[in-house]
Design a protein around this motif. Structure first.
Motif, PDB file in Angstrom:
ATOM      1  N   ILE A  66     -35.675  47.842 -44.405  1.00 25.92           N
ATOM      2  CA  ILE A  66     -36.378  49.074 -44.806  1.00 25.92           C
ATOM      3  C   ILE A  66     -37.514  49.313 -43.819  1.00 25.92           C
ATOM      4  CG2 ILE A  66     -37.798  47.823 -46.519  1.00 25.92           C
ATOM      5  CD1 ILE A  66     -37.873  50.535 -48.098  1.00 25.92           C
ATOM      6  N   PHE A  67     -37.568  50.515 -43.285  1.00 17.28           N
ATOM      7  CA  PHE A  67     -38.695  50.866 -42.420  1.00 17.28           C
ATOM      8  C   PHE A  67     -38.966  52.359 -42.531  1.00 17.28           C
ATOM      9  CE2 PHE A  67     -34.921  51.227 -39.732  1.00 17.28           C
ATOM     10  CZ  PHE A  67     -35.128  52.421 -39.044  1.00 17.28           C
ATOM     11  N   ARG A  68     -40.160  52.704 -42.068  1.00 19.69           N
ATOM     12  CA  ARG A  68     -40.551  54.115 -42.122  1.00 19.69           C
ATOM     13  C   ARG A  68     -40.394  54.715 -40.731  1.00 19.69           C
ATOM     14  NH1 ARG A  68     -43.375  56.905 -45.568  1.00 19.69           N
ATOM     15  NH2 ARG A  68     -44.193  55.117 -46.698  1.00 19.69           N
ATOM     16  N   LEU A  69     -39.779  55.880 -40.693  1.00 24.47           N
ATOM     17  CA  LEU A  69     -39.613  56.581 -39.425  1.00 24.47           C
ATOM     18  C   LEU A  69     -40.462  57.840 -39.500  1.00 24.47           C
ATOM     19  CD1 LEU A  69     -38.030  56.670 -36.744  1.00 24.47           C
ATOM     20  CD2 LEU A  69     -36.268  57.970 -37.939  1.00 24.47           C
ATOM     21  N   THR A  70     -41.402  57.987 -38.568  1.00 18.74           N
ATOM     22  CA  THR A  70     -42.271  59.165 -38.642  1.00 18.74           C
ATOM     23  C   THR A  70     -42.018  60.100 -37.477  1.00 18.74           C
ATOM     24  OG1 THR A  70     -44.037  58.147 -37.358  1.00 18.74           O
ATOM     25  CG2 THR A  70     -44.103  57.795 -39.724  1.00 18.74           C
ATOM     26  N   PHE A  71     -42.070  61.373 -37.787  1.00 19.60           N
ATOM     27  CA  PHE A  71     -42.032  62.416 -36.764  1.00 19.60           C
ATOM     28  C   PHE A  71     -43.257  63.261 -37.006  1.00 19.60           C
ATOM     29  CE2 PHE A  71     -37.638  61.678 -38.036  1.00 19.60           C
ATOM     30  CZ  PHE A  71     -37.049  61.395 -36.824  1.00 19.60           C
ATOM     31  N   GLY A  72     -44.288  63.091 -36.206  1.00 21.91           N
ATOM     32  CA  GLY A  72     -45.516  63.848 -36.478  1.00 21.91           C
ATOM     33  C   GLY A  72     -45.909  63.636 -37.922  1.00 21.91           C
ATOM     34  N   PRO A  73     -46.093  64.715 -38.690  1.00 19.69           N
ATOM     35  CA  PRO A  73     -46.573  64.580 -40.070  1.00 19.69           C
ATOM     36  C   PRO A  73     -45.479  64.158 -41.058  1.00 19.69           C
ATOM     37  CG  PRO A  73     -46.208  66.896 -39.539  1.00 19.69           C
ATOM     38  CD  PRO A  73     -45.924  66.117 -38.287  1.00 19.69           C
ATOM     39  N   LYS A  74     -44.216  64.253 -40.635  1.00 19.32           N
ATOM     40  CA  LYS A  74     -43.107  64.020 -41.575  1.00 19.32           C
ATOM     41  C   LYS A  74     -42.638  62.571 -41.466  1.00 19.32           C
ATOM     42  CE  LYS A  74     -40.075  65.259 -44.453  1.00 19.32           C
ATOM     43  NZ  LYS A  74     -40.728  64.841 -45.680  1.00 19.32           N
ATOM     44  N   SER A  75     -42.253  61.979 -42.592  1.00 16.60           N
ATOM     45  CA  SER A  75     -41.709  60.631 -42.463  1.00 16.60           C
ATOM     46  C   SER A  75     -40.569  60.385 -43.445  1.00 16.60           C
ATOM     47  CB  SER A  75     -42.805  59.576 -42.631  1.00 16.60           C
ATOM     48  OG  SER A  75     -42.989  59.258 -43.981  1.00 16.60           O
ATOM     49  N   PHE A  76     -39.699  59.468 -43.077  1.00 12.21           N
ATOM     50  CA  PHE A  76     -38.543  59.100 -43.894  1.00 12.21           C
ATOM     51  C   PHE A  76     -38.506  57.590 -44.036  1.00 12.21           C
ATOM     52  CE2 PHE A  76     -37.440  62.920 -41.582  1.00 12.21           C
ATOM     53  CZ  PHE A  76     -36.864  63.720 -42.547  1.00 12.21           C
ATOM     54  N   LEU A  77     -38.002  57.126 -45.167  1.00 11.33           N
ATOM     55  CA  LEU A  77     -37.732  55.697 -45.279  1.00 11.33           C
ATOM     56  C   LEU A  77     -36.261  55.486 -44.953  1.00 11.33           C
ATOM     57  CD1 LEU A  77     -39.626  54.779 -48.568  1.00 11.33           C
ATOM     58  CD2 LEU A  77     -40.346  54.412 -46.190  1.00 11.33           C
ATOM     59  N   ILE A  78     -35.996  54.533 -44.068  1.00  3.02           N
ATOM     60  CA  ILE A  78     -34.617  54.255 -43.696  1.00  3.02           C
ATOM     61  C   ILE A  78     -34.217  52.921 -44.329  1.00  3.02           C
ATOM     62  CG2 ILE A  78     -32.968  54.036 -41.792  1.00  3.02           C
ATOM     63  CD1 ILE A  78     -34.551  56.681 -41.724  1.00  3.02           C
ATOM     64  N   VAL A  79     -33.215  52.967 -45.195  1.00  4.18           N
ATOM     65  CA  VAL A  79     -32.795  51.771 -45.927  1.00  4.18           C
ATOM     66  C   VAL A  79     -31.445  51.295 -45.398  1.00  4.18           C
ATOM     67  CG1 VAL A  79     -32.048  50.918 -48.187  1.00  4.18           C
ATOM     68  CG2 VAL A  79     -34.083  52.372 -48.008  1.00  4.18           C
ATOM     69  N   SER A  80     -31.377  49.989 -45.050  1.00  3.04           N
ATOM     70  CA  SER A  80     -30.121  49.418 -44.542  1.00  3.04           C
ATOM     71  C   SER A  80     -29.837  48.072 -45.195  1.00  3.04           C
ATOM     72  CB  SER A  80     -30.207  49.229 -43.024  1.00  3.04           C
ATOM     73  OG  SER A  80     -30.829  50.303 -42.387  1.00  3.04           O
ATOM     74  N   ASP A  81     -30.463  47.848 -46.351  1.00  2.00           N
ATOM     75  CA  ASP A  81     -30.364  46.554 -47.011  1.00  2.00           C
ATOM     76  C   ASP A  81     -29.572  46.695 -48.319  1.00  2.00           C
ATOM     77  OD1 ASP A  81     -31.662  43.710 -47.556  1.00  2.00           O
ATOM     78  OD2 ASP A  81     -31.885  44.913 -49.391  1.00  2.00           O
ATOM     79  N   PRO A  82     -28.580  45.807 -48.542  1.00  2.00           N
ATOM     80  CA  PRO A  82     -27.724  45.963 -49.733  1.00  2.00           C
ATOM     81  C   PRO A  82     -28.480  45.942 -51.063  1.00  2.00           C
ATOM     82  CG  PRO A  82     -26.814  44.307 -48.246  1.00  2.00           C
ATOM     83  CD  PRO A  82     -28.151  44.690 -47.695  1.00  2.00           C
ATOM     84  N   SER A  83     -29.466  45.033 -51.210  1.00  2.00           N
ATOM     85  CA  SER A  83     -30.063  44.954 -52.544  1.00  2.00           C
ATOM     86  C   SER A  83     -31.019  46.118 -52.805  1.00  2.00           C
ATOM     87  CB  SER A  83     -30.721  43.596 -52.787  1.00  2.00           C
ATOM     88  OG  SER A  83     -31.814  43.453 -51.949  1.00  2.00           O
ATOM     89  N   ILE A  84     -31.659  46.633 -51.746  1.00  2.00           N
ATOM     90  CA  ILE A  84     -32.502  47.826 -51.933  1.00  2.00           C
ATOM     91  C   ILE A  84     -31.599  49.026 -52.263  1.00  2.00           C
ATOM     92  CG2 ILE A  84     -34.193  49.386 -50.878  1.00  2.00           C
ATOM     93  CD1 ILE A  84     -35.108  47.074 -49.101  1.00  2.00           C
TER      94      ILE A  84
END
Ligand code: HEM
Length: 520
Positions: A66-84
């Motif tokens: 899990i990590f946060r990807l930011t573009f200027g003011p906007k951000s997304f959480l990117i999930v690649s983990d099975p249990s999350i």
């Protein structure tokens, strides 16, 4: 507790409202007791210029599940983990909505089953799931065979003339023909025709895809809508498709009124087994926008996904002659030149593994989209309400942590005598149809559809990448497309002369076939 809390208390004493304080201190305070989510900075251009899930894979290897990807003011959480993933989709699914996805698809799907949330979703899911009962899916197998037969005739002509074929568009037409009949008993016949309605459907689909990768929602700008030639064309196409839907609903309603069938659990009209017919017979309101939204949603959901699966399966097969040989051996011995029955399809186990494995390497869609409706904790990190989340099926399905030779196309990784792989038995490392209450309602339909098409095609033809074909690269809309098509040379196969006989076609229902958690 540290400086932020003292500061907060002082401000509170000065009369600063509690809501404002919470907003101001939310991120500072969460730092105190909890680790902070790793953050990566993205450039919009990277996301636009290529299939955006590719750079996300590199970031996953660097930043983790899990990590946060930011573009200027906007951000997304990117999930690649099975249990999350399991937590979001199943264990705490009530705390998540479809978020951005619902906003993007609103113009075409409205409150249809894919974008809908809350009570509307719950009611519609209860109405639609029963329509895809076992007897319906068995009836569809025949339809899959007939539609694939038309494609075979087309390929036959191309093979005879020595002309190469672009398989991606042919698969798109095959699955459009199938889903049109399956959902509202309409024969697009798009493999042989090019009528206005087909062009209109594609205009709408392309717009949905363009919007899903557009950095700004330009279509929401009021004047733009009226003067942009493209937006005008989209509106006209959408109106055409909706009018056609209304006609089909009216025709179907007349049939329902005239028939003497009693509605029951496995209700099906043999002349018109469509989902629409089931819904009207079950008492759905004909004039409702909801019904139209759901039909449109089913049309789109069941069309692009299956087409993409077939496209990438044939691409993968073109690089693995060993797998093709094994597949053809199975099809020859089980099916021969018969149209497949449901019994045959269940016996085509290697063909099923080929589709399972194709869905692992090329999941459609490659990411699932959610938005948090409440604060939650993901993988030990606290997150706030209103976070936009991308669950990368691409990353989950290719994670070096969970897969040996993750990038290799290896249908043998799942034994033939074992269960069909799904999110439950693979514990959310593999979830081609999603999981939890929002799982795909068409998983059986789609698996059988692609297995039938695959089996009939490899029985009759050999496929190779055409000489001088463009390199196959990926691009994304809702599903993974090729950038320049899948150009192949098709030759008729010298077949062994065995044509197996039909054994007793008893329709026993196999409840263990990868279906789970259908009902909310
Ligand atoms: C949902 C995949 C074919 C109807 C989904 C989801 C996935 C998926 C991953 C979950 C989306 C999410 O959680 O955000 C696929 C694939 C297909 C396929 C890979 C083909 C191989 C179909 C077909 C139909 C269909 C043929 C209809 C007959 C739906 C619907 C939903 C859905 C209505 C939304 C369910 C809900 O939210 O309650 N599909 N699908 N799909 N799919 Fe499919």
């Amino acid at each position: 507790s540290g400086f932020p809390s003292q500061m907060r208390n002082s401000l509170a004493k000065l009369g600063v409202p509690r809501e404002l304080l919470e907003l101001l201190f939310s991120w500072v305070e969460s730092d105190e007791d909890y680790p902070k989510i790793p953050t990566a900075k993205g450039s919009i251009r990277a996301v636009q210029s290529e299939a955006f899930f590719i750079p996300l894979y590199e970031l996953f290897l660097t930043y983790g599940g899990i990590f946060r990807l930011t573009f200027g003011p906007k951000s997304f959480l990117i999930v690649s983990d099975p249990s999350i993933t399991k937590h979001i989709l199943r264990e705490n699914s009530k705390a998540y909505s479809k978020g951005i996805l619902a906003e993007i698809l609103d113009f075409v799907m409205g409150k249809g089953l894919i974008p809908a949330d809350g009570e509307i979703w719950r009611v519609r899911r209860r109405a639609i799931v029963p329509a895809l009962h076992m007897k319906y899916v068995a009836a569809m197998i025949n339809l899959f065979g007939q539609a694939t037969e038309r494609l075979c005739q087309k390929l036959n002509a191309a093979a005879f003339d020595g002309e190469d074929v672009e398989m991606e568009s042919l698969f798109s037409r095959l699955t459009l023909d199938i889903i049109g009949k399956a959902v509202f008993n309409y024969d697009f016949d798009s493999l042989t025709n090019d009528t206005g309605i087909i062009e209109a459907v594609y205009t709408v689909l392309r717009e949905a895809e363009d919007r899903s990768v557009a950095p700004i929602p330009f279509w929401e700008i009021p004047i733009w809508k009226d003067i942009s030639p493209k937006q005008k064309k989209v509106s006209a196409a959408l109106k055409f498709v909706n009018d056609t839907l209304d006609d089909l609903i009216a025709i179907c309603k007349r049939m329902v009124d005239e028939e003497e069938l009693q509605f029951h659990e496995e209700y099906m009209n043999e002349q018109d087994p469509s989902i629409l017919h089931f819904l009207l017979a079950s008492g759905d309101d004909v004039s409702s926008k909801q019904l139209r939204d759901d039909l449109m949603t089913l049309l789109i959901a069941g069309h692009e996904t299956s087409a993409a699966v077939l496209t990438w399966t044939f691409y993968l097969l073109s690089k693995e002659p060993r797998v093709v040989a094994k597949l053809q051996e199975e099809v020859d011995s089980i099916l021969g030149d018969r149209f497949p029955t449901i019994e045959d399809v269940k016996k085509l186990k290697y063909a099923t593994r080929v589709i399972n494995e194709s869905l692992r390497l090329y999941p459609q869609p490659p990411v699932l989209i959610r938005r948090s409706l409440e604060n939650d904790v993901l993988g030990g990190y606290p997150i706030k309400r209103g976070e936009d989340i991308f669950i990368s099926l691409w990353n989950l399905h290719r994670s070096p942590k969970h897969w040996e030779n993750a990038d290799k196309f290896e249908p043998e990784r799942w034994p033939l005598d074992g269960p069909n792989p799904n999110e439950v038995n693979q514990n959310f490392s593999y979830l081609p149809f999603g999981g939890g209450p929002r799982k795909c309602v068409g998983d059986m339909f789609a698996t059988y559809e692609t297995v039938v098409a695959l089996a009939m095609l490899v029985r009759r033809f050999n496929f190779q990448m055409a000489l001088g074909a463009p390199e196959v690269n990926m691009t994304t809309g809702a599903t993974i497309h090729t950038t320049d098509g899948l150009k192949m040379t098709v030759t008729r196969r010298m077949k062994p002369p065995i044509v197996p006989v039909l054994d007793t076609p008893a329709l026993e229902v196999d409840k263990s076939d990868g279906v789970s958690e259908k009902d909310p």
